[in-house]
Enzyme design. Sequence first.
Site, PDB file in Angstrom:
ATOM      1  N   LEU A 127       0.833  -1.216   0.000  1.00  0.00           N
ATOM      2  CA  LEU A 127       0.000   0.000   0.000  1.00  0.00           C
ATOM      3  C   LEU A 127       0.864   1.260   0.000  1.00  0.00           C
ATOM      4  CD1 LEU A 127      -2.811  -0.860   2.554  1.00  0.00           C
ATOM      5  CD2 LEU A 127      -2.899  -0.950   0.068  1.00  0.00           C
ATOM      6  N   LYS A 162       3.441   1.893   2.527  1.00  0.00           N
ATOM      7  CA  LYS A 162       3.806   2.349   3.882  1.00  0.00           C
ATOM      8  C   LYS A 162       5.124   3.101   3.858  1.00  0.00           C
ATOM      9  CE  LYS A 162       3.801  -1.569   6.235  1.00  0.00           C
ATOM     10  NZ  LYS A 162       3.131  -2.744   5.708  1.00  0.00           N
ATOM     11  N   CYS A 202      28.121  -2.286 -12.379  1.00  0.00           N
ATOM     12  CA  CYS A 202      28.508  -3.536 -11.721  1.00  0.00           C
ATOM     13  C   CYS A 202      28.596  -4.676 -12.753  1.00  0.00           C
ATOM     14  CB  CYS A 202      27.585  -3.847 -10.549  1.00  0.00           C
ATOM     15  SG  CYS A 202      28.433  -4.794  -9.296  1.00  0.00           S
ATOM     16  N   MET A 248      29.090  -3.209 -16.031  1.00  0.00           N
ATOM     17  CA  MET A 248      30.466  -2.824 -16.326  1.00  0.00           C
ATOM     18  C   MET A 248      31.255  -4.060 -16.777  1.00  0.00           C
ATOM     19  SD  MET A 248      33.600  -2.567 -13.845  1.00  0.00           S
ATOM     20  CE  MET A 248      35.178  -1.793 -14.187  1.00  0.00           C
ATOM     21  N   GLU A 265      32.997 -15.719 -13.414  1.00  0.00           N
ATOM     22  CA  GLU A 265      31.679 -16.050 -12.860  1.00  0.00           C
ATOM     23  C   GLU A 265      30.858 -16.831 -13.887  1.00  0.00           C
ATOM     24  OE1 GLU A 265      29.330 -12.593 -11.727  1.00  0.00           O
ATOM     25  OE2 GLU A 265      27.697 -13.816 -10.936  1.00  0.00           O
ATOM     26  N   ARG A 308      31.465  -9.682  -6.036  1.00  0.00           N
ATOM     27  CA  ARG A 308      32.583 -10.567  -5.686  1.00  0.00           C
ATOM     28  C   ARG A 308      33.688 -10.537  -6.734  1.00  0.00           C
ATOM     29  NH1 ARG A 308      30.038 -13.670  -1.850  1.00  0.00           N
ATOM     30  NH2 ARG A 308      27.843 -13.900  -2.348  1.00  0.00           N
ATOM     31  N   HIS A 344      27.839   1.131  -7.449  1.00  0.00           N
ATOM     32  CA  HIS A 344      26.436   1.432  -7.767  1.00  0.00           C
ATOM     33  C   HIS A 344      26.135   2.904  -7.501  1.00  0.00           C
ATOM     34  CE1 HIS A 344      24.916  -2.785  -8.109  1.00  0.00           C
ATOM     35  NE2 HIS A 344      26.025  -3.013  -7.425  1.00  0.00           N
ATOM     36  N   GLU A 365      23.641   4.534  -8.375  1.00  0.00           N
ATOM     37  CA  GLU A 365      22.191   4.746  -8.197  1.00  0.00           C
ATOM     38  C   GLU A 365      21.773   4.819  -6.731  1.00  0.00           C
ATOM     39  OE1 GLU A 365      23.626   2.004  -9.297  1.00  0.00           O
ATOM     40  OE2 GLU A 365      22.583   0.177  -8.665  1.00  0.00           O
TER      41      GLU A 365
HETATM   42  N1  GLN Z   1      27.892 -10.773 -10.291  1.00  0.00           N
HETATM   43  C1  GLN Z   1      28.883  -9.727 -10.288  1.00  0.00           C
HETATM   44  C2  GLN Z   1      29.845  -9.842  -9.122  1.00  0.00           C
HETATM   45  O1  GLN Z   1      29.547 -10.482  -8.131  1.00  0.00           O
HETATM   46  C3  GLN Z   1      28.231  -8.364 -10.313  1.00  0.00           C
HETATM   47  C4  GLN Z   1      27.404  -8.064  -9.103  1.00  0.00           C
HETATM   48  C5  GLN Z   1      26.443  -6.911  -9.307  1.00  0.00           C
HETATM   49  O2  GLN Z   1      26.112  -6.537 -10.429  1.00  0.00           O
HETATM   50  N2  GLN Z   1      25.952  -6.355  -8.220  1.00  0.00           N
HETATM   51  O3  GLN Z   1      30.899  -9.293  -9.161  1.00  0.00           O
END
Ligand code: GLN
Length: 527
Positions: free
Chosen positions: A11, A13, A377, A380, A401, A458, A503, A505
């Site tokens: 709603l 809050k 992140c 990038m 990754e 990471r 980040h 943002e």
């Molecule tokens: N998966 C990536 C990392 O762990 C980017 C993480 C993200 O975008 N917040 O580095």
Amino acid sequence: MFVTGGVASSLGKGIISASLAKLLQSRGYNVTIQKLDPYLNIDPGTLNPYEHGECYVTEDGAETDLDLGHYERFLNVRTSQDNNVTTGRIYKSVIEKERRGDYLGKTVQIVPHITDEIKRRIMLMGTHHKYDVVITEIGGTVGDIESLPFIEAVRQLKWELGRNAMFIHLTLVPYLSASKELKTKPTQHSVKALQEEGIQPDILVLRSEQDINESIRKKVALFCNVDPDAVIQSVDVDSIYKVPILMQQQHLDEIAMRKLNLPGHHDSDMSSWVAFLDKMAEATETVRIGLVGKYVELPDAYKSIIEAVNHAATYNGRKAKIELIHSENVTNENVAEKLSNLQGIIVAPGFGNRGTEGKIIAARYARENNIPFIGICLGMQMAVVEFARNVLGWDKANSTEMDHATKYPVIDIMEDQKNITNKGGTMRLGGYDCQLKPGSKAYEIYGKPVVRERHRHRYEYNSNFIKEYEAAGMVASGTNPDTGLVEIMEIPSHKFYLCCQFHPEYSSTVLTPHPLFLSFVKAAISE
Ligand code: GLN
């Protein structure tokens, strides 16, 4: 001030809490908002964004509920780990105390041990953080099994704090189109449920799609033991930033101050907020920004990015038209069709393989077509992979990754992450300094040599490859002064091509829009 919700979830809050906090702040109070989440996860860090929307990261490195993002965007004051507490965190600390023997042989119970721990976490905002006013929002809906200990804890606190505590209850007043009527019965039931748990609300905020007339409000007041002027309506609006003013028009702040016996430091000054709303109203011409990510079915997953773009667009005299583009659907064949109409492209953060090839294709399209671009992140990291594959000619370059055995691990796991197996709270999290390279785009945008930004990852740029990158035109323009980790990569020959490991943002607010997004939108609208 305790904020509860009834009838339905979602709603708003968080927005009502942030709006009231803003109004009290504009009268000179030092205000914060805290969110109590009744689930068993220690924090939302391990939750899939489909479950819970964006995970918001605070400066002190806490992974928190997205409402904390609203709190910061409205108040311009930082939140911390203490602003978001889950059932899991409460139980964890109680159980740890029990294992240490702190309870001296007593039976450990929900009342008083869990409720005491909840009360301690609430009071901490005043005793430790020294706020004048603490607005504590209890997640979930009244009547839920999960929120019972929280409701019981705040019932006890009210008893202890007397006139220094009060309750605001938010409900839904549905409109039945068949009978053309607004229905207050759900609100009456919801207040009854709250009263059964020992709480009498002082203020009711009624969410509705339609204007709620005086007589309906009087009726609600009568049935619910609330002053007639303390029944406030919250009608749907096209921007959440209008809510503080709508609340002010109904005197929500004054009523709350009356209930709490607060004298008020000075008259409310919302002029800078209103100036922002005026800018928003004046900005009719649009700027088309594409956000490429894999959670586009749920825009809440990208809440802070969307808001940061909105802030930047407003300050550039534009209205942001943000197109959410599913990264899984972007292919070499359809990329032009999907992206050519955009004035700026953002590739979103994320985890895991799904949709990453689409992100790489989008980054390439932005680079080759001189379209302003921000990669955030994972965004990038994928832009860096794209550059390796298509400019440096390193076929199958990747982040480890996504491809553990790649010959070109241009993004690799951070050294101190290698032996970590626990998933919760173990990433590189929170604010870190970043040193900017003189003469770079990043330096020009921020206008200073060292900035601080928040992280959640990471993996990192593998600086073993930096010579080749810089020789080919993508340079490291921001690095961590302590560790040397590369935080920003940019392409100086491009109109605007900037990728950041952090980040930005998270720190864009209504009154202090983020310089990276401001410059990005500026580039997007320039010829
Ligand atoms: N998966 C990536 C990392 O762990 C980017 C993480 C993200 O975008 N917040 O580095």
